[in-house]
Design a protein around this motif. Structure first.
Motif, PDB file in Angstrom:
ATOM      1  N   SER A  36       0.834  -1.210   0.000  1.00  0.00           N
ATOM      2  CA  SER A  36       0.000   0.000   0.000  1.00  0.00           C
ATOM      3  C   SER A  36       0.865   1.255   0.000  1.00  0.00           C
ATOM      4  O   SER A  36       0.505   2.267  -0.626  1.00  0.00           O
ATOM      5  N   LEU A  37       2.013   1.209   0.668  1.00  0.00           N
ATOM      6  CA  LEU A  37       2.921   2.350   0.646  1.00  0.00           C
ATOM      7  C   LEU A  37       3.475   2.559  -0.758  1.00  0.00           C
ATOM      8  O   LEU A  37       3.568   3.691  -1.240  1.00  0.00           O
ATOM      9  N   GLN A  38       3.799   1.472  -1.426  1.00  0.00           N
ATOM     10  CA  GLN A  38       4.308   1.562  -2.792  1.00  0.00           C
ATOM     11  C   GLN A  38       3.233   2.132  -3.726  1.00  0.00           C
ATOM     12  O   GLN A  38       3.527   3.000  -4.564  1.00  0.00           O
ATOM     13  N   ARG A  39       2.005   1.669  -3.567  1.00  0.00           N
ATOM     14  CA  ARG A  39       0.917   2.183  -4.408  1.00  0.00           C
ATOM     15  C   ARG A  39       0.660   3.664  -4.130  1.00  0.00           C
ATOM     16  O   ARG A  39       0.325   4.429  -5.036  1.00  0.00           O
ATOM     17  N   THR A  40       0.782   4.052  -2.875  1.00  0.00           N
ATOM     18  CA  THR A  40       0.606   5.460  -2.510  1.00  0.00           C
ATOM     19  C   THR A  40       1.635   6.324  -3.219  1.00  0.00           C
ATOM     20  O   THR A  40       1.310   7.370  -3.790  1.00  0.00           O
ATOM     21  N   ILE A  41       2.875   5.884  -3.201  1.00  0.00           N
ATOM     22  CA  ILE A  41       3.956   6.645  -3.839  1.00  0.00           C
ATOM     23  C   ILE A  41       3.758   6.697  -5.350  1.00  0.00           C
ATOM     24  O   ILE A  41       3.910   7.749  -5.980  1.00  0.00           O
ATOM     25  N   GLU A  42       3.376   5.573  -5.944  1.00  0.00           N
ATOM     26  CA  GLU A  42       3.236   5.502  -7.404  1.00  0.00           C
ATOM     27  C   GLU A  42       2.010   6.254  -7.915  1.00  0.00           C
ATOM     28  O   GLU A  42       2.070   6.900  -8.966  1.00  0.00           O
ATOM     29  N   SER A  43       0.897   6.178  -7.185  1.00  0.00           N
ATOM     30  CA  SER A  43      -0.349   6.786  -7.654  1.00  0.00           C
ATOM     31  C   SER A  43      -0.509   8.246  -7.246  1.00  0.00           C
ATOM     32  O   SER A  43      -1.250   8.999  -7.869  1.00  0.00           O
ATOM     33  N   GLY A  44       0.181   8.641  -6.170  1.00  0.00           N
ATOM     34  CA  GLY A  44       0.026  10.000  -5.674  1.00  0.00           C
ATOM     35  C   GLY A  44      -1.221  10.184  -4.833  1.00  0.00           C
ATOM     36  O   GLY A  44      -1.570  11.308  -4.465  1.00  0.00           O
ATOM     37  N   GLU A  45      -1.912   9.081  -4.518  1.00  0.00           N
ATOM     38  CA  GLU A  45      -3.078   9.108  -3.643  1.00  0.00           C
ATOM     39  C   GLU A  45      -2.901   8.042  -2.562  1.00  0.00           C
ATOM     40  O   GLU A  45      -2.182   7.066  -2.762  1.00  0.00           O
ATOM     41  N   THR A  46      -3.572   8.237  -1.422  1.00  0.00           N
ATOM     42  CA  THR A  46      -3.355   7.336  -0.293  1.00  0.00           C
ATOM     43  C   THR A  46      -4.004   5.964  -0.492  1.00  0.00           C
ATOM     44  O   THR A  46      -5.147   5.853  -0.909  1.00  0.00           O
ATOM     45  N   TRP A  47      -3.212   4.948  -0.172  1.00  0.00           N
ATOM     46  CA  TRP A  47      -3.662   3.560  -0.099  1.00  0.00           C
ATOM     47  C   TRP A  47      -3.288   3.042   1.286  1.00  0.00           C
ATOM     48  O   TRP A  47      -2.231   3.380   1.816  1.00  0.00           O
ATOM     49  N   PHE A  48      -4.162   2.238   1.869  1.00  0.00           N
ATOM     50  CA  PHE A  48      -3.906   1.713   3.211  1.00  0.00           C
ATOM     51  C   PHE A  48      -4.169   0.208   3.244  1.00  0.00           C
ATOM     52  O   PHE A  48      -4.643  -0.378   2.263  1.00  0.00           O
ATOM     53  N   PHE A  49      -3.861  -0.392   4.396  1.00  0.00           N
ATOM     54  CA  PHE A  49      -4.164  -1.802   4.610  1.00  0.00           C
ATOM     55  C   PHE A  49      -5.169  -1.897   5.744  1.00  0.00           C
ATOM     56  O   PHE A  49      -4.932  -1.387   6.844  1.00  0.00           O
ATOM     57  N   SER A  50      -6.316  -2.517   5.473  1.00  0.00           N
ATOM     58  CA  SER A  50      -7.354  -2.676   6.475  1.00  0.00           C
ATOM     59  C   SER A  50      -7.048  -3.880   7.355  1.00  0.00           C
ATOM     60  O   SER A  50      -6.975  -5.014   6.864  1.00  0.00           O
TER      61      SER A  50
END
Length: 209
Positions: A36-50
């Motif tokens: 999720s941290l990698q996706r956040t960096i790549e997409s420029g929007e927040t991703w988290f793990f539930s």
């Protein structure tokens, strides 16, 4: 610094404190794993793990209330993150700006003084979209940019007069009117307050003023 150097816990998670990059209000506390941290960096929007659903989730995927990432910081132990964002709507699933809306010290206000600007900006945006009958903001948007510009000019003149008169109470009142009408103008022009504050921050970094 790379993702590999972040100290994830035994479950592969790291706490992420999400903060408004303009007002510095804490919006929520969530968790990220490496993906999720990698996706956040790549997409420029927040991703988290539930932790409850045991799956990745993209903030705003269903609500539209995404968070544009401005910066990601880590602490001295590299086991906690602060994610500075530009929120596109409420952070909390209950529809509030922040998940931290309540205080153990109810008699004391912990809200930052300038947070009201962000809240006022949200109200103005809602007025533009819903146009409730009888609302002054609706009247301004209905009349258009010329009327809004006229009011900005009038309020700026009132601020000048109050300052010349050395009347602090009047100056505070007129300055508040000017800020409100300026926010209406920014909304009409599709300019976010965060973008204006970003210009100030950039000037501060460049000139050290």
């Amino acid at each position: 610094m790379t993702i590999e150097e972040i100290q994830f816990d035994e479950k592969g998670l790291v706490p992420a404190i999400v903060q408004d990059g303009s007002t510095y209000e804490v919006l929520t506390l969530a968790y990220m794993n490496k993906e999720s941290l990698q996706r956040t960096i790549e997409s420029g929007e927040t991703w988290f793990f539930s932790r409850s659903r045991q799956e990745l989730w993209h903030k705003g995927e269903t609500s539209g209330h995404t968070q544009k990432v401005m910066n990601i910081k880590y602490d001295c132990d590299q086991d906690a993150l602060v994610v500075l964002v530009k929120p596109e709507g409420p952070a909390c699933h209950r529809g509030t700006t922040s998940c931290f809306e309540h205080s153990l010290y109810e008699e004391q206000s912990t809200e930052l003084p300038y947070t009201i600007l962000h809240k006022l900006e949200e109200v103005i945006a809602d007025r533009e979209q819903t146009r409730p009958e009888g609302a002054y903001t609706t009247y301004l948007f209905d009349k258009g940019v010329d009327k809004i510009l006229k009011k900005v000019g009038e309020e700026a003149a009132e601020v000048i007069i109050a300052a010349k008169n050395r009347d602090k109470d009047e100056l505070q009142w007129e300055a508040a009117d000017l800020l409100y009408h300026l926010l209406v103008l920014l909304r009409e022009q599709k300019v976010a307050l965060a973008d204006v504050l970003g210009v100030l921050a950039k000037r501060h970094e460049e000139k050290g003023n």
